[in-house]
Design a protein around this motif. Sequence first.
Motif, PDB file in Angstrom:
ATOM      1  N   LYS A 137      33.152  34.279  51.495  1.00 12.41           N
ATOM      2  CA  LYS A 137      32.967  35.532  52.213  1.00 12.41           C
ATOM      3  C   LYS A 137      31.644  36.155  51.772  1.00 12.41           C
ATOM      4  CE  LYS A 137      37.933  36.516  52.438  1.00 12.41           C
ATOM      5  NZ  LYS A 137      39.005  37.438  52.003  1.00 12.41           N
ATOM      6  N   MET A 138      31.109  37.024  52.602  1.00 13.05           N
ATOM      7  CA  MET A 138      29.851  37.689  52.272  1.00 13.05           C
ATOM      8  C   MET A 138      29.950  38.457  50.956  1.00 13.05           C
ATOM      9  SD  MET A 138      27.317  37.199  54.456  1.00 13.05           S
ATOM     10  CE  MET A 138      26.283  38.661  54.403  1.00 13.05           C
ATOM     11  N   THR A 139      31.142  38.963  50.655  1.00  9.15           N
ATOM     12  CA  THR A 139      31.316  39.786  49.453  1.00  9.15           C
ATOM     13  C   THR A 139      31.474  38.969  48.180  1.00  9.15           C
ATOM     14  OG1 THR A 139      33.688  39.869  49.923  1.00  9.15           O
ATOM     15  CG2 THR A 139      32.342  41.712  50.710  1.00  9.15           C
ATOM     16  N   ASP A 140      31.633  37.639  48.302  1.00 10.03           N
ATOM     17  CA  ASP A 140      31.886  36.826  47.111  1.00 10.03           C
ATOM     18  C   ASP A 140      30.648  36.703  46.216  1.00 10.03           C
ATOM     19  OD1 ASP A 140      34.555  36.388  47.705  1.00 10.03           O
ATOM     20  OD2 ASP A 140      34.134  34.601  48.890  1.00 10.03           O
ATOM     21  N   ARG A 141      29.464  36.738  46.838  1.00  9.27           N
ATOM     22  CA  ARG A 141      28.244  36.738  46.030  1.00  9.27           C
ATOM     23  C   ARG A 141      27.825  38.189  45.798  1.00  9.27           C
ATOM     24  NH1 ARG A 141      24.827  31.782  48.514  1.00  9.27           N
ATOM     25  NH2 ARG A 141      23.819  33.422  49.705  1.00  9.27           N
ATOM     26  N   PRO A 142      27.710  38.633  44.555  1.00  8.54           N
ATOM     27  CA  PRO A 142      27.336  40.026  44.296  1.00  8.54           C
ATOM     28  C   PRO A 142      25.860  40.279  44.543  1.00  8.54           C
ATOM     29  CG  PRO A 142      27.467  38.819  42.233  1.00  8.54           C
ATOM     30  CD  PRO A 142      27.927  37.857  43.316  1.00  8.54           C
ATOM     31  N   GLN A 143      25.491  41.523  44.712  1.00  6.82           N
ATOM     32  CA  GLN A 143      24.095  41.914  44.777  1.00  6.82           C
ATOM     33  C   GLN A 143      23.437  41.683  43.415  1.00  6.82           C
ATOM     34  OE1 GLN A 143      22.653  42.972  47.730  1.00  6.82           O
ATOM     35  NE2 GLN A 143      24.667  42.434  48.545  1.00  6.82           N
ATOM     36  N   PHE A 164      24.176  32.357  42.467  1.00  5.70           N
ATOM     37  CA  PHE A 164      25.430  32.910  42.977  1.00  5.70           C
ATOM     38  C   PHE A 164      25.340  34.412  43.216  1.00  5.70           C
ATOM     39  CE2 PHE A 164      26.291  29.071  40.562  1.00  5.70           C
ATOM     40  CZ  PHE A 164      27.061  28.340  41.448  1.00  5.70           C
ATOM     41  N   VAL A 165      24.117  34.927  43.381  1.00  4.94           N
ATOM     42  CA  VAL A 165      23.928  36.307  43.810  1.00  4.94           C
ATOM     43  C   VAL A 165      23.472  36.288  45.269  1.00  4.94           C
ATOM     44  CG1 VAL A 165      23.410  37.172  41.506  1.00  4.94           C
ATOM     45  CG2 VAL A 165      21.543  36.338  42.958  1.00  4.94           C
ATOM     46  N   THR A 218      23.333  35.835  33.730  1.00  2.45           N
ATOM     47  CA  THR A 218      23.509  34.677  34.606  1.00  2.45           C
ATOM     48  C   THR A 218      24.992  34.591  34.952  1.00  2.45           C
ATOM     49  OG1 THR A 218      21.731  33.543  33.423  1.00  2.45           O
ATOM     50  CG2 THR A 218      23.129  32.196  34.842  1.00  2.45           C
ATOM     51  N   ASN A 219      25.338  34.799  36.230  1.00  2.00           N
ATOM     52  CA  ASN A 219      26.753  34.871  36.598  1.00  2.00           C
ATOM     53  C   ASN A 219      27.290  33.561  37.167  1.00  2.00           C
ATOM     54  OD1 ASN A 219      25.129  35.432  39.006  1.00  2.00           O
ATOM     55  ND2 ASN A 219      27.073  35.815  40.037  1.00  2.00           N
ATOM     56  N   GLY A 220      26.662  32.440  36.817  1.00  2.00           N
ATOM     57  CA  GLY A 220      27.156  31.136  37.254  1.00  2.00           C
ATOM     58  C   GLY A 220      26.041  30.117  37.119  1.00  2.00           C
ATOM     59  N   THR A 221      26.401  28.932  36.671  1.00  3.75           N
ATOM     60  CA  THR A 221      25.408  27.874  36.469  1.00  3.75           C
ATOM     61  C   THR A 221      25.899  26.596  37.120  1.00  3.75           C
ATOM     62  OG1 THR A 221      24.808  28.837  34.337  1.00  3.75           O
ATOM     63  CG2 THR A 221      24.075  26.603  34.754  1.00  3.75           C
ATOM     64  N   LEU A 224      31.240  43.187  41.713  1.00  3.39           N
ATOM     65  CA  LEU A 224      30.659  42.143  40.871  1.00  3.39           C
ATOM     66  C   LEU A 224      30.947  40.738  41.403  1.00  3.39           C
ATOM     67  CD1 LEU A 224      31.236  43.581  37.276  1.00  3.39           C
ATOM     68  CD2 LEU A 224      29.340  43.952  38.861  1.00  3.39           C
ATOM     69  N   GLY A 225      31.412  40.656  42.644  1.00  2.00           N
ATOM     70  CA  GLY A 225      31.606  39.359  43.270  1.00  2.00           C
ATOM     71  C   GLY A 225      32.890  38.676  42.865  1.00  2.00           C
ATOM     72  N   ASN A 226      33.014  37.426  43.334  1.00  2.00           N
ATOM     73  CA  ASN A 226      34.235  36.646  43.118  1.00  2.00           C
ATOM     74  C   ASN A 226      33.875  35.193  42.841  1.00  2.00           C
ATOM     75  OD1 ASN A 226      36.801  35.521  43.168  1.00  2.00           O
ATOM     76  ND2 ASN A 226      36.919  35.515  45.401  1.00  2.00           N
ATOM     77  N   PRO A 227      34.053  34.705  41.625  1.00  5.51           N
ATOM     78  CA  PRO A 227      33.667  33.325  41.301  1.00  5.51           C
ATOM     79  C   PRO A 227      34.589  32.249  41.847  1.00  5.51           C
ATOM     80  CG  PRO A 227      34.675  34.368  39.389  1.00  5.51           C
ATOM     81  CD  PRO A 227      34.554  35.433  40.445  1.00  5.51           C
ATOM     82  N   GLU A 228      35.783  32.618  42.328  1.00 10.71           N
ATOM     83  CA  GLU A 228      36.791  31.614  42.668  1.00 10.71           C
ATOM     84  C   GLU A 228      36.357  30.633  43.771  1.00 10.71           C
ATOM     85  OE1 GLU A 228      39.070  31.129  40.589  1.00 10.71           O
ATOM     86  OE2 GLU A 228      38.486  32.952  39.539  1.00 10.71           O
ATOM     87  N   PRO A 229      35.725  31.071  44.863  1.00 11.69           N
ATOM     88  CA  PRO A 229      35.317  30.087  45.879  1.00 11.69           C
ATOM     89  C   PRO A 229      34.321  29.055  45.356  1.00 11.69           C
ATOM     90  CG  PRO A 229      35.216  32.316  46.752  1.00 11.69           C
ATOM     91  CD  PRO A 229      35.415  32.449  45.282  1.00 11.69           C
ATOM     92  N   PHE A 230      33.583  29.410  44.335  1.00  8.94           N
ATOM     93  CA  PHE A 230      32.538  28.531  43.819  1.00  8.94           C
ATOM     94  C   PHE A 230      33.023  27.641  42.672  1.00  8.94           C
ATOM     95  CE2 PHE A 230      30.736  32.664  45.133  1.00  8.94           C
ATOM     96  CZ  PHE A 230      30.023  32.245  46.240  1.00  8.94           C
ATOM     97  N   PHE A 231      33.853  28.202  41.806  1.00  9.23           N
ATOM     98  CA  PHE A 231      34.264  27.478  40.605  1.00  9.23           C
ATOM     99  C   PHE A 231      35.763  27.181  40.591  1.00  9.23           C
ATOM    100  CE2 PHE A 231      30.300  29.514  39.473  1.00  9.23           C
ATOM    101  CZ  PHE A 231      29.638  28.517  38.788  1.00  9.23           C
ATOM    102  N   GLY A 232      36.337  27.009  41.776  1.00  4.27           N
ATOM    103  CA  GLY A 232      37.769  26.764  41.833  1.00  4.27           C
ATOM    104  C   GLY A 232      38.161  25.452  42.483  1.00  4.27           C
ATOM    105  N   ASN A 233      37.156  24.593  42.812  1.00  2.00           N
ATOM    106  CA  ASN A 233      37.503  23.350  43.513  1.00  2.00           C
ATOM    107  C   ASN A 233      36.533  22.241  43.097  1.00  2.00           C
ATOM    108  OD1 ASN A 233      38.362  21.344  45.232  1.00  2.00           O
ATOM    109  ND2 ASN A 233      38.452  22.666  47.036  1.00  2.00           N
ATOM    110  N   GLU A 234      36.732  21.716  41.902  1.00  2.74           N
ATOM    111  CA  GLU A 234      35.832  20.692  41.356  1.00  2.74           C
ATOM    112  C   GLU A 234      35.738  19.462  42.254  1.00  2.74           C
ATOM    113  OE1 GLU A 234      35.757  17.568  37.597  1.00  2.74           O
ATOM    114  OE2 GLU A 234      36.829  19.466  37.354  1.00  2.74           O
ATOM    115  N   ALA A 235      36.826  19.114  42.937  1.00  2.00           N
ATOM    116  CA  ALA A 235      36.823  17.922  43.788  1.00  2.00           C
ATOM    117  C   ALA A 235      35.781  18.018  44.893  1.00  2.00           C
ATOM    118  CB  ALA A 235      38.210  17.706  44.397  1.00  2.00           C
TER     119      ALA A 235
END
Length: 564
Positions: free
Chosen positions: A489-495, A510-511, A309-312, A349-360
């Motif tokens: 970006k399209m590449t931020d979510r991994p296959q 987040f895939v 699980t790469n993000g919850t 393997l994607g990039n978690p920053e756009p998803f888990f970098g802005n709690e506000a």
Amino acid sequence: MKKRHIGLAAAGALGAAFLAKKVSAEKKVEKAAEVEEEINSRYYGDKQVYLIGGGIATMAAAAYLIRDANFNGKNIHVIEGMKILGGSNDGIGTNEKGFVARGGRMLNEETYENFWELFSSIPSLEWPNHSVTDEILNFDHLHPTHAQARLVTKNQEILDAHTMGFDNEDRLAMTKLLGASEESLDGVTIEEWFGPHFFETNFWYMWQTTFAFQKWSSAFELRRYMNRMILEFSRIDTLEGVTRTPLNQYDSVILPLKAFLEKHGVDFTLNEDVIDLEFKPGSEITVTALKLGNGETIELNEEDVVIMTNGTMTDSSTEGDWSTPAPEVTEESRSARLWRNIAKKKAGLGNPEPFFGNEAETNWESFTVTCRGDKLLKRIEEFSGNIPGSGALMTLKDSSWLMSTVVAAQPHFKNQDPDTTIFWGYGIYTDKVGDYVKKPMRDCTGEEILYEWICQMGWQADWDEIIKDVVNVIPAYMPYIDAQFQPRKMTDRPQVVPENSTNFAMVSQFVEIPKDMVFTEEYSVRAARIAVYTLFDINKEIIPVTPYNRDPKVLAKAAQTMFR
């Protein structure tokens, strides 16, 4: 004679077509039998599968391994960081201290293709000789949804939400969005795509609160939703397409799935984090070890498999009570931490920053109200015209927190007493000061959140009488609940199965799954099916996304809705 001759020719053509169809169906059956025979003859030896996270995606993966790969359940290991399974499918509590459901997962009968198929093979715990799918759909058909108070103003006026409220600029922008390429929407927000008027329409208030979009959410995700859920566009004011479970999703979905897996010997480890993975050097993605939070390392054999699980979206959530606000989040998201660690090691393997970098931008807060007796629920019923379980969302569109509530059919919890009732709600703008409680929602106690809602309903004169029956109000603050909607970006979510992977897959919201939409049970289940079928070379169908957006009748109805 000529007419007779033509009639015979037509009959012959029909007969030939029927025969061809019959032969094709027989071949499909034969092929399926051959596939089944091949899979049943497999010998996996000491091969082990490690599933990181105990939510519906990994549990579904375990079920697919057992059902469709003929894999030994005793060699499947689920490792969950919390002390309970279920992930975002939750529901827990007592009659004495109050119940809590951080959210309610809305299902859909027409578009959750793989979800219904999987759970048609999971036995119901409550209805002998029937499946979970049978149980849910039977309950839903007996308790149809038809919201009669979808939008309510600050003057307690129920709006005629059948009117979408679009102007020509809104219609043009929506039409362009549906036709835009996904590649052209990298990083684009909904607010950047639409003009200011769009955000004052009935449609936006309803769509936003049904699916939890924000103005700053990804236009890409709105496009996916509009195409995938175009059936809901014409009935967004009544939410007739919403399918509800008999109880909360933990009791109705997770418990029977857990019982199925336990029956097959699946190994569960709770309250244990996986903090990192080790990979074999080189261009291939091959996991060789799991690093645990307790300092231990699980070394993998060459044939072992890892599905992570790469993000919850409910990671790091906190809970308060009647007299205590939900605490601030002080720890990093555990699932995002693991994702960050592995993304540094391997490409793809994607990039978690756009998803888990802005709690506000990714948070909102829910609250669950537990009462003795049904006086408050009766009052809601008299106002809305909906009995419990029939109304879905009621949104207070002018409230500064943008509050919505849901009254489910009672009981909503397995252990809920007959004289106990509950309802659930949430606010999207947790940083805004309340209209009556002059504090941001996220700083409020359960009592203050309920008082704000009671005042919005115009019932504050009866506050002292109302709270006599209240057992508890439990606020749940979720810092990343909207993370999957963030611009990216399209590449931020991994296959699901990254390119060059030999033994590794990811399943979550987040895939990347083409054409499907995040924030749904179907997305998790579909990801699980893709992971298992790919890594185990299962030559069976993964039910495709149903293309309702290409159905002329559906499109015609959607076009009419744009002008309502």
